[in-house]
Write an enzyme that holds these catalytic residues in place. Structure first.
Site, PDB file in Angstrom:
ATOM      1  N   ARG A 294      62.451  99.832  79.923  1.00 27.55           N
ATOM      2  CA  ARG A 294      63.047  99.207  81.112  1.00 27.55           C
ATOM      3  C   ARG A 294      64.498  98.849  80.861  1.00 27.55           C
ATOM      4  O   ARG A 294      64.885  98.615  79.714  1.00 27.55           O
ATOM      5  CB  ARG A 294      62.300  97.902  81.438  1.00 27.55           C
ATOM      6  CG  ARG A 294      60.991  98.152  82.126  1.00 27.55           C
ATOM      7  CD  ARG A 294      60.225  96.866  82.426  1.00 27.55           C
ATOM      8  NE  ARG A 294      58.810  97.126  82.229  1.00 27.55           N
ATOM      9  CZ  ARG A 294      58.154  96.908  81.103  1.00 27.55           C
ATOM     10  NH1 ARG A 294      58.764  96.376  80.073  1.00 27.55           N
ATOM     11  NH2 ARG A 294      56.869  97.199  80.994  1.00 27.55           N
TER      12      ARG A 294
ATOM     13  N   GLY B  33      61.320  93.537  73.886  1.00 28.29           N
ATOM     14  CA  GLY B  33      60.201  92.628  73.614  1.00 28.29           C
ATOM     15  C   GLY B  33      60.609  91.402  72.807  1.00 28.29           C
ATOM     16  O   GLY B  33      61.796  91.157  72.559  1.00 28.29           O
TER      17      GLY B  33
ATOM     18  N   ASP C  47      64.936 100.537  75.480  1.00 30.53           N
ATOM     19  CA  ASP C  47      63.650 100.053  75.989  1.00 30.53           C
ATOM     20  C   ASP C  47      63.269 100.923  77.181  1.00 30.53           C
ATOM     21  O   ASP C  47      64.131 101.579  77.770  1.00 30.53           O
ATOM     22  CB  ASP C  47      63.756  98.579  76.408  1.00 30.53           C
ATOM     23  CG  ASP C  47      62.378  97.935  76.520  1.00 30.53           C
ATOM     24  OD1 ASP C  47      61.875  97.423  75.496  1.00 30.53           O
ATOM     25  OD2 ASP C  47      61.773  97.962  77.618  1.00 30.53           O
TER      26      ASP C  47
ATOM     27  N   TYR D  21      43.872  97.444  69.081  1.00 31.52           N
ATOM     28  CA  TYR D  21      45.168  97.132  68.468  1.00 31.52           C
ATOM     29  C   TYR D  21      45.068  97.282  66.939  1.00 31.52           C
ATOM     30  O   TYR D  21      45.904  97.921  66.306  1.00 31.52           O
ATOM     31  CB  TYR D  21      45.542  95.701  68.857  1.00 31.52           C
ATOM     32  CG  TYR D  21      46.848  95.177  68.307  1.00 31.52           C
ATOM     33  CD1 TYR D  21      48.070  95.702  68.716  1.00 31.52           C
ATOM     34  CD2 TYR D  21      46.858  94.093  67.411  1.00 31.52           C
ATOM     35  CE1 TYR D  21      49.264  95.176  68.239  1.00 31.52           C
ATOM     36  CE2 TYR D  21      48.047  93.568  66.943  1.00 31.52           C
ATOM     37  CZ  TYR D  21      49.252  94.114  67.360  1.00 31.52           C
ATOM     38  OH  TYR D  21      50.435  93.584  66.888  1.00 31.52           O
TER      39      TYR D  21
END
Ligand code: AKB
Length: 318
Positions: free
Chosen positions: A36, A11, A34, A140
């Site tokens: 990915r 990120g 991560d 959040y």
């Protein structure tokens, strides 16, 4: 910190934190992970694909690399979280609970960022204190407040060395943020260099705290290396470097790119969130307890961003 694991390293913060920590602690001692594949994170140190929601692979990785500090950067940000609150809760809290349990099991220190999003409409707006009313109205924010409480709980109950800062919006030239309310303050530079025009999703007069990436990276290391005997607070510290509105940012960017045009197309979700957050934070506890002192104000930040984003455009990267 000697051997560090970063989860969610692909990120906005993680990609730059990985390089920053590798310069300080050595490439081999900073393991980037991560969910990915991120090839560039494997260039100068270990990289592994890791789903932080899977406690077995998470624990296996910590054990394999003999990690003593974890940076848990897994998060769905504020605006995108409102689209699917259950998913935001599952990801944000799932990654945190696994991080806390694994830190406890393997004796690791743990850094998990909180955010200005932990505050809500009933928090004091200006110079928002370190310790005050926190009733956020986003999923959040609910995750961030819960995370702060759980991290303090694990410190007091189990002695896990948990530490955290409440990040404002982070401005950076390398990786775009995604799904946040403060993202406009980064996206404007990309659109300015590509099209000379930016459509801003929040009103011209909304103040939010912001910070340039070099200060955010320094904060992570300073807090994690701080003498624990000086820490009255742990989860989490207010930190800030500047506070501005879209109009103030536009005026500063126009000093470099005078032809930049800006229009407003208000995104109701981002607007409501932005208006529920503080105008500016009081970060005196961080200054007193671990020597926090930001170096980048708005004019220097904008000048550096303009230079770097223009160079990336020139190189055909963006
Ligand atoms: C967001 O806008 O959601 C984040 C944050 C301030 O936590 N950048």
């Amino acid at each position: 910190m000697k051997r560090i694991l970063i989860v969610g390293a692909g990120g906005q913060i993680g990609s730059e934190l990985t390089a920053y920590l590798r310069k300080i602690y050595g490439g081999a001692n900073v393991i980037a992970t991560d969910v990915r594949e991120c090839r560039s994170l494997g260039d100068d140190g270990p990289f592994a694909v890791l789903n932080a929601l899977d406690p077995h692979s998470y624990g296996y990785t910590v054990n394999k690399y003999k990690v003593d500090a974890i940076f848990n950067l897994v998060a769905l940000l504020s605006a995108v979280g409102e689209k699917d609150p259950q998913l935001a809760w599952n990801i944000n809290m799932g990654a945190l609970m696994n991080s806390l349990d694994i830190a406890r099991q393997y004796g690791c220190a743990l850094f998990t960022p909180s955010s200005i999003g932990a505050f809500g409409p009933s928090s004091p707006k200006d110079n928002t204190p370190q310790d005050t009313l926190m009733r956020p109205n986003t999923i959040y924010g609910v995750c961030k407040v819960t995370g702060e409480l759980l991290s303090d709980y694990y410190f007091h109950k189990y002695g896990v060395d948990t530490r955290s800062v409440r990040f404002p919006g982070i401005i950076s030239s390398e990786t775009l943020p995604g799904g946040g309310t403060t993202d406009y303050a980064v996206e404007i530079f990309y659109d300015a260099v590509k099209t000379g025009r930016f459509v801003c999703p929040v009103s011209p007069d909304v103040y939010m705290d912001m910070m340039y990436m070099p200060d955010a990276l320094a904060a992570c290391v300073q807090l994690m290396e701080a003498d624990p005997g000086r820490l009255v607070h742990r989860n989490s510290f207010n930190i800030t470097a500047m506070s501005f509105t879209p109009e103030i940012l536009l005026a500063e960017i126009r000093r470099h790119w005078p032809d930049l045009r800006m229009e407003y197309m208000i995104d109701p979700v981002k607007e409501t969130i932005a208006r529920s957050w503080p105008n500016s934070l009081d970060d005196s506890a961080a200054r007193e307890e671990w020597g926090w002192k930001p170096e980048w104000k708005l004019p220097e930040t904008v000048a550096d961003m303009v230079r770097k984003i223009a160079a990336r455009r020139e190189a055909g990267e963006i």
